[in-house]
Design an enzyme around this catalytic site. Structure first.
Site, PDB file in Angstrom:
ATOM      1  N   ARG A  74       0.861  -1.191   0.000  1.00 36.37           N
ATOM      2  CA  ARG A  74       0.000   0.000   0.000  1.00 36.37           C
ATOM      3  C   ARG A  74       0.892   1.235   0.000  1.00 36.37           C
ATOM      4  O   ARG A  74       1.728   1.395   0.886  1.00 36.37           O
ATOM      5  CB  ARG A  74      -0.899  -0.010   1.237  1.00 36.37           C
ATOM      6  CG  ARG A  74      -1.694   1.256   1.396  1.00 36.37           C
ATOM      7  CD  ARG A  74      -2.616   1.238   2.617  1.00 36.37           C
ATOM      8  NE  ARG A  74      -3.219   2.537   2.751  1.00 36.37           N
ATOM      9  CZ  ARG A  74      -3.135   3.312   3.827  1.00 36.37           C
ATOM     10  NH1 ARG A  74      -2.525   2.898   4.918  1.00 36.37           N
ATOM     11  NH2 ARG A  74      -3.690   4.495   3.847  1.00 36.37           N
ATOM     12  N   HIS A 118      -2.674  10.997   1.183  1.00 41.38           N
ATOM     13  CA  HIS A 118      -2.081  10.735   2.497  1.00 41.38           C
ATOM     14  C   HIS A 118      -1.387  12.024   2.938  1.00 41.38           C
ATOM     15  O   HIS A 118      -0.174  12.072   3.120  1.00 41.38           O
ATOM     16  CB  HIS A 118      -1.116   9.543   2.411  1.00 41.38           C
ATOM     17  CG  HIS A 118      -0.784   8.910   3.728  1.00 41.38           C
ATOM     18  ND1 HIS A 118      -0.939   7.564   3.986  1.00 41.38           N
ATOM     19  CD2 HIS A 118      -0.301   9.430   4.875  1.00 41.38           C
ATOM     20  CE1 HIS A 118      -0.550   7.280   5.224  1.00 41.38           C
ATOM     21  NE2 HIS A 118      -0.151   8.405   5.786  1.00 41.38           N
ATOM     22  N   GLU A 163      -7.046   8.411   6.798  1.00 39.03           N
ATOM     23  CA  GLU A 163      -7.252   9.019   8.117  1.00 39.03           C
ATOM     24  C   GLU A 163      -7.716  10.473   8.057  1.00 39.03           C
ATOM     25  O   GLU A 163      -6.999  11.387   8.498  1.00 39.03           O
ATOM     26  CB  GLU A 163      -5.950   8.933   8.939  1.00 39.03           C
ATOM     27  CG  GLU A 163      -5.435   7.530   9.131  1.00 39.03           C
ATOM     28  CD  GLU A 163      -4.170   7.462  10.003  1.00 39.03           C
ATOM     29  OE1 GLU A 163      -3.615   8.525  10.348  1.00 39.03           O
ATOM     30  OE2 GLU A 163      -3.752   6.348  10.345  1.00 39.03           O
ATOM     31  N   ASN A 293      -7.194   1.638  10.167  1.00 40.45           N
ATOM     32  CA  ASN A 293      -5.876   1.787  10.789  1.00 40.45           C
ATOM     33  C   ASN A 293      -6.076   1.711  12.294  1.00 40.45           C
ATOM     34  O   ASN A 293      -6.800   2.531  12.864  1.00 40.45           O
ATOM     35  CB  ASN A 293      -5.237   3.134  10.438  1.00 40.45           C
ATOM     36  CG  ASN A 293      -4.840   3.213   8.968  1.00 40.45           C
ATOM     37  OD1 ASN A 293      -5.010   2.254   8.216  1.00 40.45           O
ATOM     38  ND2 ASN A 293      -4.307   4.346   8.568  1.00 40.45           N
ATOM     39  N   TYR A 295      -4.165   1.657  15.951  1.00 46.44           N
ATOM     40  CA  TYR A 295      -2.950   1.816  16.746  1.00 46.44           C
ATOM     41  C   TYR A 295      -3.218   1.757  18.239  1.00 46.44           C
ATOM     42  O   TYR A 295      -2.381   1.302  19.001  1.00 46.44           O
ATOM     43  CB  TYR A 295      -2.255   3.145  16.415  1.00 46.44           C
ATOM     44  CG  TYR A 295      -1.608   3.117  15.053  1.00 46.44           C
ATOM     45  CD1 TYR A 295      -0.343   2.572  14.883  1.00 46.44           C
ATOM     46  CD2 TYR A 295      -2.278   3.586  13.927  1.00 46.44           C
ATOM     47  CE1 TYR A 295       0.258   2.516  13.631  1.00 46.44           C
ATOM     48  CE2 TYR A 295      -1.687   3.536  12.672  1.00 46.44           C
ATOM     49  CZ  TYR A 295      -0.423   2.994  12.536  1.00 46.44           C
ATOM     50  OH  TYR A 295       0.171   2.924  11.295  1.00 46.44           O
ATOM     51  N   GLU A 361      -3.397  -0.287   8.155  1.00 41.20           N
ATOM     52  CA  GLU A 361      -2.187   0.029   8.937  1.00 41.20           C
ATOM     53  C   GLU A 361      -2.313  -0.531  10.341  1.00 41.20           C
ATOM     54  O   GLU A 361      -3.354  -0.395  10.986  1.00 41.20           O
ATOM     55  CB  GLU A 361      -1.990   1.544   9.105  1.00 41.20           C
ATOM     56  CG  GLU A 361      -1.443   2.259   7.923  1.00 41.20           C
ATOM     57  CD  GLU A 361      -1.277   3.754   8.171  1.00 41.20           C
ATOM     58  OE1 GLU A 361      -0.964   4.160   9.312  1.00 41.20           O
ATOM     59  OE2 GLU A 361      -1.481   4.503   7.216  1.00 41.20           O
TER      60      GLU A 361
END
Ligand code: IFM
Length: 462
Positions: A74, A118, A163, A293, A295, A361
């Site tokens: 990606r 991005h 995001e 994503n 985290y 991610e």
């Protein structure tokens, strides 16, 4: 392990974080060039001018991906390489770079997954108001159409935005990311225009034809939220943070409306000059997949003004994030909570969508270094990934249609406001020489891919 056959194990990266070559082949200036060159904005004054020099080391990096056994990669397209001023005819040399990248991936049987945005907005558009203006959403759709026209025959996976929460709230609200504004009203306009840009771009791609097998989605950074203490105040604060961080994006995309409770804190959402008729229909156009994503989880306390937040402050919501008691953290200071990934995936499945999901991610920064033998022993990263793969697998067993998992990141790279001080890569980069050293986690990940899941216990490699 029960990862489905054909599961897309990959790694991810983004243009400004790795490419360098900021002045080459007609590339224009982006907001991140401007921001990183503004004293005091990025740790140690680091910039993406050279980064990992990926632009010049494309073949070497493609070979690395092949050695890792990646099934997918990606990457993002730098908008200012394609439209230096954010509008008009495409810059052929910019398109050629990405064509070479895609060709190189296909020659190595690695599936290309493109992210169209991005965070490197052309500075010329920011000069006109950036994402606070509706025009930027329209420009984004045009740009998306140009890239799709050039690559739709060879790229099967398309992600409009990466995001949008980060772009809007860190870029226009907290000011710690480019373009560095500190205004909640701007963050809300940016939120809406980013989502609108997504919807308009999606419409453009759908009507462009191209390969009918192509899949289009969006990537959100999402975090399960829980109250810090069992109190009414913390429960309320947690609900508001969930509204800001998750539902403000999920609800318009999957339900065609902004969450009702958010109107109390963000009355601008009711302003017909911002949210125009038809916008929410465009934003909620059906997707092919959702990119997630993950985290961290948010542990939230009511912000009474006393006591400091150990993480984020949510302006206007009287809420702050705190470290959960006893949690281990990464070099970013983020608590390691793999079960949050299972919780998140199950919630998405139960409350929002049965669509295929990709983890676009997940990964961690640790204080990696190359030892005198020239190897990098990053056991913490292996343990981190192992636990998160298992958490994802748990969700698959519970019915989530998970199709792939992209580790962040392929290479150590420019970690935005933290510069080069945080290393997320599977591959270590010695920035002085640009030498790449696959970390122990890279070797371990190759084995994960070969087996279609992690070995019995972390570190076991047979
Ligand atoms: O490096 C970033 C990436 O650009 C977007 N998602 C989070 C990563 C780690 O902070």
């Amino acid at each position: 392990m029960s990862f489905p056959d054909g599961f897309l194990w990959g790694a991810a990266a983004a243009a400004y974080q790795i490419e360098g070559a900021v002045d080459e082949d007609g590339r224009g200036t982006s907001v991140w060039d401007t921001f990183s060159h503004t004293p005091g904005k990025v740790l140690h004054g680091d910039t993406g001018d050279i980064a990992c020099d990926h632009y010049h080391r494309l073949e070497e990096d493609l070979d690395l991906m092949s050695e890792l056994g990646l099934r997918a990669y990606r990457f993002s397209i730098a908008w200012p390489r394609i439209q230096p001023e954010g509008r008009g005819e495409p810059n052929q040399k910019g398109l050629d770079f990405y064509k070479r990248l895609v060709e190189g991936l296909r020659q190595r049987s690695i599936v290309p997954a493109v992210t169209l945005y991005h965070w490197d907005l052309p500075q010329a558009l920011e000069d006109r108001g950036g994402w606070t203006r509706r025009e930027t959403a329209e420009r984004f759709a045009e740009y998306a159409g140009l890239v799709y026209e050039a690559l739709s025959d060879t790229v099967p996976v398309w992600i409009t935005l990466n995001e949008p929460w980060v772009s809007a709230w860190l870029g226009y609200g907290a000011g710690v990311h480019a373009p560095g504004h500190t205004d909640t009203g701007k963050a809300l306009s940016a939120t809406h225009h980013l989502l609108l840009g997504h919807g308009l771009a999606l419409g453009r791609l759908r009507s462009a034809g191209g390969n009918p097998e192509n899949r289009v989605g969006i990537t959100l950074n999402l975090s399960p939220v829980r109250p810090g203490k069992e109190s009414k105040g913390d429960a309320e604060a947690a609900r508001k943070v969930d509204g800001n961080a998750n539902r403000l994006y999920l609800d318009p995309l999957f339900r065609g409306e902004y969450p009702q409770d958010m109107f109390d804190y963000y009355p601008r959402l009711a302003d017909p000059a911002l949210v125009r008729e038809g916008d929410l229909q465009a934003i909620s156009r059906p997707l092919d997949f959702l990119g997630v994503n993950y985290y961290m989880r948010h542990t939230v306390r009511e912000d009474t003004g006393s006591g400091r937040a150990s993480g984020m402050l949510f302006p206007g919501l009287r809420a702050k994030t705190v470290q959960p008691h006893g949690a281990e953290t990464t070099a970013m200071g983020w608590a390691i909570e793999p079960d949050g990934l299972t919780e998140l995936l199950l919630r998405l499945h139960r409350e929002y969508t049965g669509l295929p999901i990709y983890i676009t991610e997940n990964g961690a920064a640790f204080h990696d270094y190359a030892n005198p033998e020239g190897t990098v022993t990053d056991e913490e990263r292996i343990a981190f990934l192992d636990a998160h793969f298992r958490a994802a697998e748990e969700a698959v067993r519970e019915g989530v249609d998970l199709r792939g998992y992209f580790v962040w990141s392929l290479l150590d790279n420019f970690e935005w406001a933290e510069g080069y001080s945080r290393r997320f890569g599977l591959v270590y980069v010695d920035y002085a020489t640009q030498r790449r050293i696959p970390k122990e986690s890279a070797h371990w990940y190759r084995e994960v891919i070969r087996r279609n899941g992690p070995p019995q216990s972390a570190g076991e490699e047979s």
